[in-house]
Design a protein around this motif. Structure first.
Motif, short mmCIF file in Angstrom:
data_model
loop_
_atom_site.label_atom_id
_atom_site.label_comp_id
_atom_site.label_asym_id
_atom_site.label_seq_id
_atom_site.Cartn_x
_atom_site.Cartn_y
_atom_site.Cartn_z
N GLN A 133 26.91 45.43 24.16
CA GLN A 133 26.92 44.28 23.26
C GLN A 133 28.15 43.43 23.50
O GLN A 133 28.06 42.20 23.57
N TYR B 69 27.68 41.65 26.67
CA TYR B 69 26.68 40.60 26.48
C TYR B 69 27.28 39.41 25.75
O TYR B 69 27.14 38.26 26.18
N CYS C 109 18.48 44.96 25.71
CA CYS C 109 18.57 45.49 24.36
C CYS C 109 19.57 44.72 23.50
O CYS C 109 19.53 44.80 22.27
N CYS C 110 20.48 44.00 24.15
CA CYS C 110 21.49 43.25 23.40
C CYS C 110 21.02 41.85 23.08
O CYS C 110 21.70 41.10 22.38
N ASP C 111 19.88 41.51 23.60
CA ASP C 111 19.41 40.14 23.47
C ASP C 111 18.39 40.06 22.34
O ASP C 111 17.26 40.53 22.45
N ALA C 112 18.81 39.44 21.26
CA ALA C 112 17.95 39.41 20.08
C ALA C 112 16.66 38.62 20.35
O ALA C 112 15.59 38.98 19.89
N SER D 236 18.07 47.23 30.94
CA SER D 236 19.47 47.52 30.64
C SER D 236 19.97 46.62 29.52
O SER D 236 19.88 47.00 28.36
N LEU D 237 20.46 45.46 29.86
CA LEU D 237 21.13 44.66 28.83
C LEU D 237 20.19 43.92 27.90
O LEU D 237 20.63 43.31 26.93
N ALA E 60 24.28 50.43 30.14
CA ALA E 60 24.09 49.62 28.92
C ALA E 60 23.43 50.43 27.79
O ALA E 60 23.89 50.41 26.65
#
Lengths: 212, 212, 212, 212
Positions: free
Chosen positions: D130, D133, C166-169, C163-164, D122
């Motif tokens: 984003q 996040y 994807c927002c974590d570079a 899930s999230l 998400a």
DNA sequence: TATGAATGAGTTTTCATTCAT
DNA sequence: GATGAATGAAAACTCATTCAT
């Protein structure tokens, strides 16, 4: 060979015909009621399919509208260009041929309604109006004011047939009108040699009578 | 008399002006977008009132539409009739006066859009179309085919201004067009004495040249 | 034995593989978008078949969903049970083995998304949620509160990845996280002898340190 | 003065309260069913209004979703920041305060469902994910891996309550779980002095036990 | 009178499901 | 078995109209 087609499964034959069936139905209704007042469901019903089927061929109402205009215009343009290109004879003969050809292929058919449609919807669909303007109207207007005068009786007539004609009890004889209008227009042009320049050949050069 | 009005409390003045302000706003939007695509809320906003207020003066959207057409046509008719009745001179002078008057009072004002509106909505509002046809078009068509030919350049021009003109980059000089069209039309009529019979007087009798 | 299959005509081989290909495609999309937002057509396309084919193997969308969950869970359970049954050693070694095995077979594969799927859809599919709960979660929860604490870092991690994340570079090193979490969790358990009772054997009896 | 408000016409009072009533209803349903499976009409019904009313306050379903997340997160952030800023005492006391405060203001209220919502949606709403996040998770993750380990039992618990908890017949005593989890987590941190660095003050410097 | 919040019927659009080929 | 054209029920969204204030 036509036998080839007749052997194809019915479904498939239908799939190819569908877009044209749908745009034909849509043309009628858009011309009659305008874009906003036409329900997609009515178009589908007139084409003999369900609402959902429409979306198999067109992205939505607006896309269908664009297809209607495009398909209505392009064949007409081709015809007109062929007519002009093949013409051998005087400019006034060309005008007569053009108008008569237009009447046969456009004016007297549902396609005649496109003009009314564009008039009604031009400001709601600027891109399509621009397309129509560029492809259909620009060339005629490129020359001079006279073009508008020459064509307005015919355009008017086509628009009329798809709007206020319903209030006119008298049947009217379209062909008679067309011929009378041709005479009228040619007379209006007569004393202005050189103003008739539909064909782009020297035939229409200044000093030369349109009667050739 | 006009001082009287200016002294009245603003509210009251507003109250009387409201219907006209609303129909003016509605005319603009109906002409631009068509009946179905125009939202009552936009009309109200353009007139500077709330949506609800509209219903204090008109029974609904259709009622407003009828009022717009009626108010747009009646004054024009009165003007035209006055012009014709008071005319002293040749038939072609009358035509010139009529067209020029029309341009001043109708063609160049928002009222010019009414024709486009009727073309677009005639089939959705048969009664209004009938009304328009009876009051505006019938008389002219009563006589003969020539009337259509004579007027189509002007009608076409008015319609144009409210639809596809937006695609035409060239500014255009309306008055020049009107004058050129007048010349063209009169030339078209010339060799057909007696065909110009707009006024219902013997002035336009057969055998008499329009030029007098 | 495997040669047998490779000799079979392609069609037939396909036929047997189809359900698994479809559930695999469905798993990916259900995990990514959720049940309601996933279109059957997309699943079919990803599996390389047509929409209709799906109905040859599954009764409908919901049936497919159930198959996805069932097929995703059952093999994992079998694996876990085998691991536990075969384990010889300390309880903390078992935990390490379990988690590492889970990461290899579930956490790092598409099956890891099942947890997210169940979290998202549990209330829309109570029966499936119940099935998942009964088969996967009940045993662990049967013992005591500590189980949740022990597993939450790992469950959380699996859910996160689907899930999230994807927002974590930052790429992140999954294995490093797993190992760190294991240390953390075992430390949290240390002073509470007897609280680690994943295996249902006396090995986890009170008084015995998880370290054995 | 509260009298001021009580004098306001009912309509107006309603207008101000509507958005909050709608997002509250939407939060419940989105958390329960997910975004795609929630019907706008159900949200409206739960808020005691009609479908159309919703569109007076939100541009559409997605806009409503964004509002739900934004309104759910922002107050929570403010609270957490206040708690941290005002904290005087050891880092482990801060953690206890934070978690207990979170439970009171978020975990035990409908807002606790936001986490489940973000997990589920998400990938369908990358911008919102984003935002979530950046605002909620980044800071915690900025420090080190331990943060995830520390918080996962609580996050997991909140998610659980809004998904699979429905399958768990046992009522469960949330507060007891929270306290047990706190003890567990603090024990897990204990032998790693310096790893607890939630507060950004020297209090949490390496070498200093979290117990202060 | 004037307002604008609220309504709900009507329309566009989507998509699971069916079925002729 | 496999296909994909066709369907229609269901859901999002619009807007003329009403009515409490």
């Amino acid at each position: 060979m036509s036998r080839d087609t007749s052997v194809r499964p019915r479904r498939e034959r239908r799939k190819e015909a569908r877009p044209a069936e749908l745009t034909a139905a849509a043309l009628d209704l858009f011309v009659e009621r305008g874009f906003a007042a036409t329900r997609l469901e009515d178009i589908a019903a007139r084409a003999g399919v369900s609402k959902g089927t429409l979306y198999l061929y067109f992205a939505g109402k607006e896309d269908l509208f664009k297809a209607v205009v495009r398909e209505g215009i392009v064949p007409a343009l081709t015809q007109a260009e062929t007519l002009i290109a093949e013409h051998r004879g005087s400019a006034s003969d060309l005008l007569r041929s053009l108008i008569r050809g237009w009447w046969q292929l456009i004016g007297s058919t549902p396609l005649g309604g496109i003009t009314k449609l564009m008039i009604a919807e031009a400001r709601n669909f600027p891109e399509i109006a621009q397309f129509y303007y560029d492809e259909v109207l620009r060339r005629a207007r490129d020359v001079d004011t006279w073009q508008q005068l020459v064509f307005s009786p015919f355009i008017m007539f086509a628009v009329w047939r798809h709007s206020l004609a319903c209030c006119d009890a008298r049947a009217g004889a379209p062909e008679a009108y067309i011929e009378a209008a041709l005479d009228f227009v040619l007379r209006g042009l007569r004393s202005d040699p050189g103003s008739l320049s539909i064909s782009r050949e020297p035939a229409a050069a200044p000093g030369r009578s349109p009667e050739g």
